[in-house]
Design a protein around this motif. Structure first.
Motif, PDB file in Angstrom:
ATOM      1  N   ARG A 148      46.729  43.905  52.127  1.00 61.29           N
ATOM      2  CA  ARG A 148      45.950  42.709  51.821  1.00 61.29           C
ATOM      3  C   ARG A 148      44.970  43.014  50.698  1.00 61.29           C
ATOM      4  NH1 ARG A 148      43.058  41.051  57.074  1.00 61.29           N
ATOM      5  NH2 ARG A 148      42.402  39.316  55.740  1.00 61.29           N
ATOM      6  N   TRP A 150      42.013  41.290  49.888  1.00 61.43           N
ATOM      7  CA  TRP A 150      40.587  41.073  50.064  1.00 61.43           C
ATOM      8  C   TRP A 150      39.825  42.352  50.403  1.00 61.43           C
ATOM      9  CZ3 TRP A 150      37.421  37.878  48.118  1.00 61.43           C
ATOM     10  CH2 TRP A 150      37.835  36.592  47.769  1.00 61.43           C
ATOM     11  N   ILE A 153      39.393  44.101  47.121  1.00 61.16           N
ATOM     12  CA  ILE A 153      38.422  43.432  46.256  1.00 61.16           C
ATOM     13  C   ILE A 153      36.999  43.756  46.699  1.00 61.16           C
ATOM     14  CG2 ILE A 153      37.515  41.160  45.603  1.00 61.16           C
ATOM     15  CD1 ILE A 153      40.444  40.165  45.647  1.00 61.16           C
ATOM     16  N   MET A 205      33.634  40.825  42.341  1.00 61.65           N
ATOM     17  CA  MET A 205      34.467  40.081  43.280  1.00 61.65           C
ATOM     18  C   MET A 205      35.136  38.885  42.605  1.00 61.65           C
ATOM     19  SD  MET A 205      32.203  40.080  46.801  1.00 61.65           S
ATOM     20  CE  MET A 205      33.392  38.980  47.578  1.00 61.65           C
ATOM     21  N   ALA A 209      39.137  38.711  42.176  1.00 67.61           N
ATOM     22  CA  ALA A 209      39.803  37.678  42.966  1.00 67.61           C
ATOM     23  C   ALA A 209      40.555  36.690  42.084  1.00 67.61           C
ATOM     24  CB  ALA A 209      38.782  36.937  43.820  1.00 67.61           C
ATOM     25  N   TYR A 213      44.590  36.142  42.054  1.00 67.17           N
ATOM     26  CA  TYR A 213      45.131  34.814  42.343  1.00 67.17           C
ATOM     27  C   TYR A 213      46.092  34.359  41.245  1.00 67.17           C
ATOM     28  CZ  TYR A 213      45.314  29.739  42.956  1.00 67.17           C
ATOM     29  OH  TYR A 213      45.744  28.442  43.102  1.00 67.17           O
TER      30      TYR A 213
END
Length: 281
Positions: A148, A150, A153, A205, A209, A213
């Motif tokens: 994952r 997140w 990040i 972040m 991110a 994305y």
């Protein structure tokens, strides 16, 4: 491309060592080198341009190697997003004090975009941002098996903040003979306002991110691929810590050396763990 990336990284490391010697030793102690003839005459030029070339070479190295492992599209997206967003936040920071606090760059980097931000600063955000992200993904994948993004990040952004806790005093401490930026809002951490670190966390972040994305190529990196970025991150961390040591700024120096040790231990310990277990058996 991979060989080019490693060559660029080696040049970056060399210039980092050269810059460290210059800022931590030669600037505080001109009596050591003032009689060295040609070297003494070239030192001001090296001092003026060495930092720019160091950052440019580092960014080129990260871009080249990142292209090899993540693909051209993913790296161009990360590069564009990181440079654009960091420049935007740097401009708002130097103009309005948001999100880092009120500060301004001195003339040591030379030309400044809109008279505010040296062009190499967004390149530094990109190179260290991607390196921190890559190291974070490899560590999380190795230790937890998670793919994952997140967690990567969050850890990558925290690693950026930790680097800045060492870098900021090395570049802006009031006792330094050379200050690359100065703080108008004086804070409790060796003159640095605490809001600066929240700004760094948020900036890292956001661009990590957004980049993830926009392109699915930014996926967790294995430890063998991440060694390149580990060297990049540790090199710049020790560069800042070395400047602090040379100028007797002990707290960030200790943070830098401790963080470098912790990252290296986390990186290499899983590789040693199977051997240790087998020997115990």
């Amino acid at each position: 491309m991979e060989r080019t990336a490693w060559a660029l990284l080696l040049c970056h490391v060399f210039l980092s060592l050269f810059g460290l010697a210059g800022i931590a030793i030669m600037v505080p102690h001109p009596e050591i080198w003032s009689d060295w003839g040609v070297i003494a005459s070239l030192f001001p030029l090296a001092l003026a341009q060495g930092g720019n070339f160091q950052i440019i070479l580092g960014a080129a190295a990260v871009l080249a190697f990142g292209t090899v492992i993540a693909g051209r599209r993913a790296m161009l997206i990360f590069f564009s997003v990181a440079v654009t967003l960091s420049l935007m936040f740097e401009l708002t920071g130097t103009s309005f004090g948001w999100p880092f606090g009120n500060y301004e760059y001195t003339d040591l980097f030379g030309f400044k975009i809109m008279g505010k931000v040296p062009p190499v600063i967004p390149l530094s955000w990109f190179s260290m941002g991607f390196s921190a992200f890559a190291v974070a993904t490899a560590l999380i994948r190795t230790w937890s098996g998670s793919t994952r993004l997140w967690p990567s990040i969050l850890l990558g952004s925290a690693m950026l903040v930790a680097w800045d806790m060492v870098l900021d005093p090395a570049m802006s401490h009031p006792d330094l003979l050379l200050q690359y930026w100065v703080w108008e809002d004086v804070g409790p951490y060796l003159g640095v306002p605490i809001v600066n670190f929240f700004g760094w966390m948020a900036t890292g972040m956001i661009f990590m991110a957004v980049s993830a994305y926009l392109d699915q190529g930014l996926r967790p990196i294995s430890d063998d691929q991440g060694t390149f970025f580990l060297i990049m991150y540790i090199c710049n961390l020790l560069f800042a810590a070395g400047i602090c040591l040379g100028n007797e700024i002990w707290v960030p120096a200790a943070i830098g050396l401790g963080l470098a040790s912790a990252v290296m231990l986390a990186w290499f310990w899983p590789a040693l763990r199977p051997t240790m277990l087998s020997s115990d058996a």
